[in-house]
Design a protein around this motif. Structure first.
Motif, PDB file in Angstrom:
ATOM      1  N   ILE A   9      61.967  11.362  46.136  1.00 32.95           N
ATOM      2  CA  ILE A   9      61.736  12.307  45.273  1.00 32.95           C
ATOM      3  C   ILE A   9      62.812  12.121  43.789  1.00 32.95           C
ATOM      4  CG2 ILE A   9      60.690  14.026  46.705  1.00 32.95           C
ATOM      5  CD1 ILE A   9      63.331  15.596  46.471  1.00 32.95           C
ATOM      6  N   ALA A  10      63.550  11.085  44.049  1.00 37.46           N
ATOM      7  CA  ALA A  10      64.543  10.556  43.072  1.00 37.46           C
ATOM      8  C   ALA A  10      65.113   9.336  43.372  1.00 37.46           C
ATOM      9  CB  ALA A  10      65.682  11.697  42.798  1.00 37.46           C
ATOM     10  N   ILE A  11      64.917   8.538  42.360  1.00 33.90           N
ATOM     11  CA  ILE A  11      65.090   7.217  42.791  1.00 33.90           C
ATOM     12  C   ILE A  11      66.122   6.470  41.418  1.00 33.90           C
ATOM     13  CG2 ILE A  11      64.406   4.767  42.724  1.00 33.90           C
ATOM     14  CD1 ILE A  11      61.427   6.064  43.492  1.00 33.90           C
ATOM     15  N   ILE A  12      67.131   5.620  41.948  1.00 27.39           N
ATOM     16  CA  ILE A  12      68.022   5.195  40.968  1.00 27.39           C
ATOM     17  C   ILE A  12      67.969   3.505  41.336  1.00 27.39           C
ATOM     18  CG2 ILE A  12      69.215   6.966  39.705  1.00 27.39           C
ATOM     19  CD1 ILE A  12      71.650   5.925  41.494  1.00 27.39           C
ATOM     20  N   GLY A  13      68.123   2.668  40.199  1.00 27.80           N
ATOM     21  CA  GLY A  13      68.515   1.245  40.536  1.00 27.80           C
ATOM     22  C   GLY A  13      69.623   0.853  39.922  1.00 27.80           C
ATOM     23  N   CYS A  14      70.570   0.195  40.794  1.00 28.25           N
ATOM     24  CA  CYS A  14      71.825   0.039  40.364  1.00 28.25           C
ATOM     25  C   CYS A  14      72.286  -1.611  40.419  1.00 28.25           C
ATOM     26  CB  CYS A  14      72.807   0.807  41.219  1.00 28.25           C
ATOM     27  SG  CYS A  14      72.550   2.422  41.281  1.00 28.25           S
ATOM     28  N   THR A  15      73.213  -1.883  39.475  1.00 29.18           N
ATOM     29  CA  THR A  15      74.022  -3.195  39.423  1.00 29.18           C
ATOM     30  C   THR A  15      75.512  -2.996  39.993  1.00 29.18           C
ATOM     31  OG1 THR A  15      72.761  -4.053  37.709  1.00 29.18           O
ATOM     32  CG2 THR A  15      74.818  -5.047  38.165  1.00 29.18           C
ATOM     33  N   VAL A  16      75.839  -3.837  40.775  1.00 34.34           N
ATOM     34  CA  VAL A  16      77.121  -3.775  41.484  1.00 34.34           C
ATOM     35  C   VAL A  16      77.928  -5.005  41.029  1.00 34.34           C
ATOM     36  CG1 VAL A  16      78.693  -3.298  43.432  1.00 34.34           C
ATOM     37  CG2 VAL A  16      76.283  -2.303  43.332  1.00 34.34           C
ATOM     38  N   VAL A  45      74.134   2.283  36.591  1.00 29.72           N
ATOM     39  CA  VAL A  45      72.597   2.851  36.861  1.00 29.72           C
ATOM     40  C   VAL A  45      71.842   1.894  35.739  1.00 29.72           C
ATOM     41  CG1 VAL A  45      70.997   4.715  36.924  1.00 29.72           C
ATOM     42  CG2 VAL A  45      73.685   4.812  37.913  1.00 29.72           C
ATOM     43  N   GLU A  46      70.921   0.911  36.186  1.00 33.66           N
ATOM     44  CA  GLU A  46      69.815   0.473  35.171  1.00 33.66           C
ATOM     45  C   GLU A  46      68.901   1.366  34.910  1.00 33.66           C
ATOM     46  OE1 GLU A  46      71.357  -1.853  34.050  1.00 33.66           O
ATOM     47  OE2 GLU A  46      72.610  -2.498  35.531  1.00 33.66           O
ATOM     48  N   PHE A  47      68.318   2.022  35.865  1.00 37.75           N
ATOM     49  CA  PHE A  47      67.118   2.975  35.487  1.00 37.75           C
ATOM     50  C   PHE A  47      67.112   4.101  36.804  1.00 37.75           C
ATOM     51  CE2 PHE A  47      65.576  -0.511  38.117  1.00 37.75           C
ATOM     52  CZ  PHE A  47      65.144   0.221  39.387  1.00 37.75           C
ATOM     53  N   GLY A  48      66.442   5.218  36.296  1.00 39.88           N
ATOM     54  CA  GLY A  48      66.305   6.407  37.316  1.00 39.88           C
ATOM     55  C   GLY A  48      65.021   7.208  36.951  1.00 39.88           C
ATOM     56  N   SER A  49      64.669   7.882  37.899  1.00 33.33           N
ATOM     57  CA  SER A  49      63.454   8.848  37.664  1.00 33.33           C
ATOM     58  C   SER A  49      63.254   9.851  38.807  1.00 33.33           C
ATOM     59  CB  SER A  49      62.071   8.154  37.409  1.00 33.33           C
ATOM     60  OG  SER A  49      61.453   8.963  36.847  1.00 33.33           O
ATOM     61  N   TYR A  50      62.520  10.834  38.717  1.00 34.37           N
ATOM     62  CA  TYR A  50      62.325  11.695  39.696  1.00 34.37           C
ATOM     63  C   TYR A  50      60.922  12.115  39.708  1.00 34.37           C
ATOM     64  CZ  TYR A  50      63.177  15.182  36.272  1.00 34.37           C
ATOM     65  OH  TYR A  50      63.223  16.020  35.235  1.00 34.37           O
ATOM     66  N   ASP A  51      60.433  12.891  40.983  1.00 36.11           N
ATOM     67  CA  ASP A  51      59.354  13.503  41.043  1.00 36.11           C
ATOM     68  C   ASP A  51      59.255  14.958  40.257  1.00 36.11           C
ATOM     69  OD1 ASP A  51      56.981  14.829  41.731  1.00 36.11           O
ATOM     70  OD2 ASP A  51      56.893  13.819  43.655  1.00 36.11           O
ATOM     71  N   GLU A  52      58.504  14.995  39.404  1.00 38.68           N
ATOM     72  CA  GLU A  52      58.307  16.063  38.376  1.00 38.68           C
ATOM     73  C   GLU A  52      58.165  17.521  39.329  1.00 38.68           C
ATOM     74  OE1 GLU A  52      58.867  18.272  34.663  1.00 38.68           O
ATOM     75  OE2 GLU A  52      59.287  16.255  35.239  1.00 38.68           O
ATOM     76  N   THR A  53      57.405  17.451  40.391  1.00 39.47           N
ATOM     77  CA  THR A  53      56.954  18.362  41.012  1.00 39.47           C
ATOM     78  C   THR A  53      58.201  19.081  41.879  1.00 39.47           C
ATOM     79  OG1 THR A  53      56.539  17.185  43.156  1.00 39.47           O
ATOM     80  CG2 THR A  53      54.736  17.744  41.485  1.00 39.47           C
ATOM     81  N   TRP A  54      59.232  18.541  42.024  1.00 40.20           N
ATOM     82  CA  TRP A  54      60.461  18.910  42.503  1.00 40.20           C
ATOM     83  C   TRP A  54      61.597  19.420  41.193  1.00 40.20           C
ATOM     84  CZ3 TRP A  54      61.275  19.550  47.699  1.00 40.20           C
ATOM     85  CH2 TRP A  54      60.349  19.048  48.792  1.00 40.20           C
ATOM     86  N   SER A  55      61.406  19.329  40.196  1.00 40.98           N
ATOM     87  CA  SER A  55      62.286  19.537  39.079  1.00 40.98           C
ATOM     88  C   SER A  55      63.158  20.831  39.134  1.00 40.98           C
ATOM     89  CB  SER A  55      61.422  19.680  37.775  1.00 40.98           C
ATOM     90  OG  SER A  55      60.753  20.447  37.561  1.00 40.98           O
ATOM     91  N   GLU A  56      62.655  21.879  39.755  1.00 42.36           N
ATOM     92  CA  GLU A  56      63.058  22.989  39.765  1.00 42.36           C
ATOM     93  C   GLU A  56      64.403  22.997  40.746  1.00 42.36           C
ATOM     94  OE1 GLU A  56      61.186  26.480  40.818  1.00 42.36           O
ATOM     95  OE2 GLU A  56      59.883  26.431  38.882  1.00 42.36           O
ATOM     96  N   LEU A  57      64.232  21.982  41.582  1.00 39.76           N
ATOM     97  CA  LEU A  57      65.517  21.629  42.561  1.00 39.76           C
ATOM     98  C   LEU A  57      66.648  20.756  41.977  1.00 39.76           C
ATOM     99  CD1 LEU A  57      66.493  21.476  45.800  1.00 39.76           C
ATOM    100  CD2 LEU A  57      65.238  19.466  45.685  1.00 39.76           C
TER     101      LEU A  57
END
Length: 389
Positions: free
Chosen positions: A272-279, A286-298
């Motif tokens: 329901i939420a994802i980030i892609g990272c470089t180490v 954090v290179e990118f990220g997004s989340y599921d809008e249906t869970w936005s209140e959380l």
């Protein structure tokens, strides 16, 4: 860095000399990949000039690689990796995916190139048959490990967007003390309670190889929907960009130590939420990220960052970098602001015009984004009129 010369690449590459500063140009995918393979661990480079980034990008990008190799007098090589874009300019490889760019070289060789100076670099570059209108070096780090970037010139200008980062000094508890510990812990406990009612959640700090493809595809779908709502062009929509990220994170999932990690918050088997990272060198970016809008209140993105920052601190990393872009959720955590630099080297009259328009555009963007009222109005217009991107 190994010797980058005739033995590695043959002798059919143009070169130029400007007062003791020699510059060779190497073109073509095979040569660029060979040059990337020649990079040694004792050289400096950012995560976006790391071989783990460059090799999959070169393999998937439709753009022609053009690598410049500078040799200051009595010093070793400094590599400036570039690619020729559709608009006829040379840029760092990676398009909008590369932020925080830096040339490749040993500290002493980078210092020698900086000492040779802007004029010598410009003379050497302009004597090469580059078949381009300009070299546009965007989103450059001004320095790395206290070594100055020799391609940040006197007339370089600040990139429109800052990069925001958080020091992990002292561990996670110390980080929280500096950032509203009571409020953040209370919010996180509330999020956990709400998710307990749905069967709980799982934090995945590094996607397993067999989950990378599905997780990335989920991210691309979530991000495309977000871009559409915001009226912004989707920078992940091109097939070569998607193929690049599949390659880089599939390899990262099986590499030790990790160079790239997909992290996600999972509920009911779905991220329901994802980030892609470089180490890279003690810094998680954090290179990118997004989340599921249906869970936005959380607030799933906020919860994922809490978990990822805690994990990074527990691993002993030094910095958690939210990457480029000034957003409210980043400001809530961040303590370090870095302004990247843009350098434009015109090679033709058209290149001069491109450089001038780029400088004016950057200035306008900075002015708009520094005015909260105007910037909010622009974002609202983009949502209503996607043509105003």
């Amino acid at each position: 860095m190994v010797d980058i010369g005739a033995q590695a690449f043959g002798t059919n590459h143009p070169s130029a000399d400007a007062g003791g500063l020699r510059c060779d140009v190497h073109t073509g995918r095979e040569m660029a990949l060979a040059l990337t393979d020649a990079i040694r661990s004792d050289t400096l480079y950012s995560g976006y000039q790391h071989p783990a980034f460059l090799k999959p990008w070169i393999a998937n990008s439709p753009h022609q690689p053009v690598f410049l190799v500078f040799r200051p007098n009595a010093s070793g090589p400094v590599v400036l990796p570039l690619e020729r874009t559709r608009s006829g300019v040379l840029t760092y490889p990676g398009e909008r995916q590369a932020n925080g760019n830096f040339p490749i070289g040993r500290a002493s060789d980078l210092a020698a190139l900086a000492l040779a100076g802007e004029s010598a670099i410009l003379r050497a570059v302009r004597n090469l048959p580059l078949e381009a209108d300009a070299i546009i070096l965007e989103r450059q780090l001004p320095a790395l490990n206290k070594i100055a970037n020799p391609f940040v010139f006197e007339n370089s200008f600040a990139s429109p967007n800052p990069a925001l980062a958080l020091s992990l000094d002292g561990g996670f508890n110390e980080v929280l003390k500096r950032h509203s510990a009571k409020r953040r812990r209370k919010r996180f406990r509330g999020q956990e309670r709400r998710l307990a009612g749905t069967g709980g959640y799982r934090y995945v700090p590094r996607a397993e190889p067999d989950r990378v493809a599905a997780t990335l595809n989920r991210f691309f779908a979530l991000k495309a929907a977000w871009f559409a709502r915001a009226g912004i062009a989707d920078v992940f929509s091109d097939n070569h960009v998607k193929a690049f990220y599949h390659s880089i994170f599939e390899r990262g999932a099986a590499t030790e130590p990790a160079t790239h990690e997909l992290k996600y918050l999972e509920v009911g088997g779905d991220p329901i939420a994802i980030i892609g990272c470089t180490v890279h060198r003690g810094r998680l970016t954090v290179e990118f990220g997004s989340y599921d809008e249906t869970w936005s209140e959380l607030g799933p993105g906020d919860m994922l960052f809490f978990l990822a920052i805690r994990e990074a601190a527990e691993r002993g990393l030094e910095f958690f970098d939210f990457g480029i872009g000034d957003e409210f959720y980043k400001r809530g955590w961040c303590e370090i602001e870095t302004l990247h630099s843009d350098t434009i080297i015109p090679l033709t009259l058209k290149g001069q015009a491109l450089g001038a328009s780029k400088a004016i555009r950057n200035g306008l963007i900075r002015s708009v984004k520094n005015n909260k009222t105007i910037w909010q109005t622009v974002k609202e217009l983009r949502r209503r009129l996607p043509i105003a991107r």
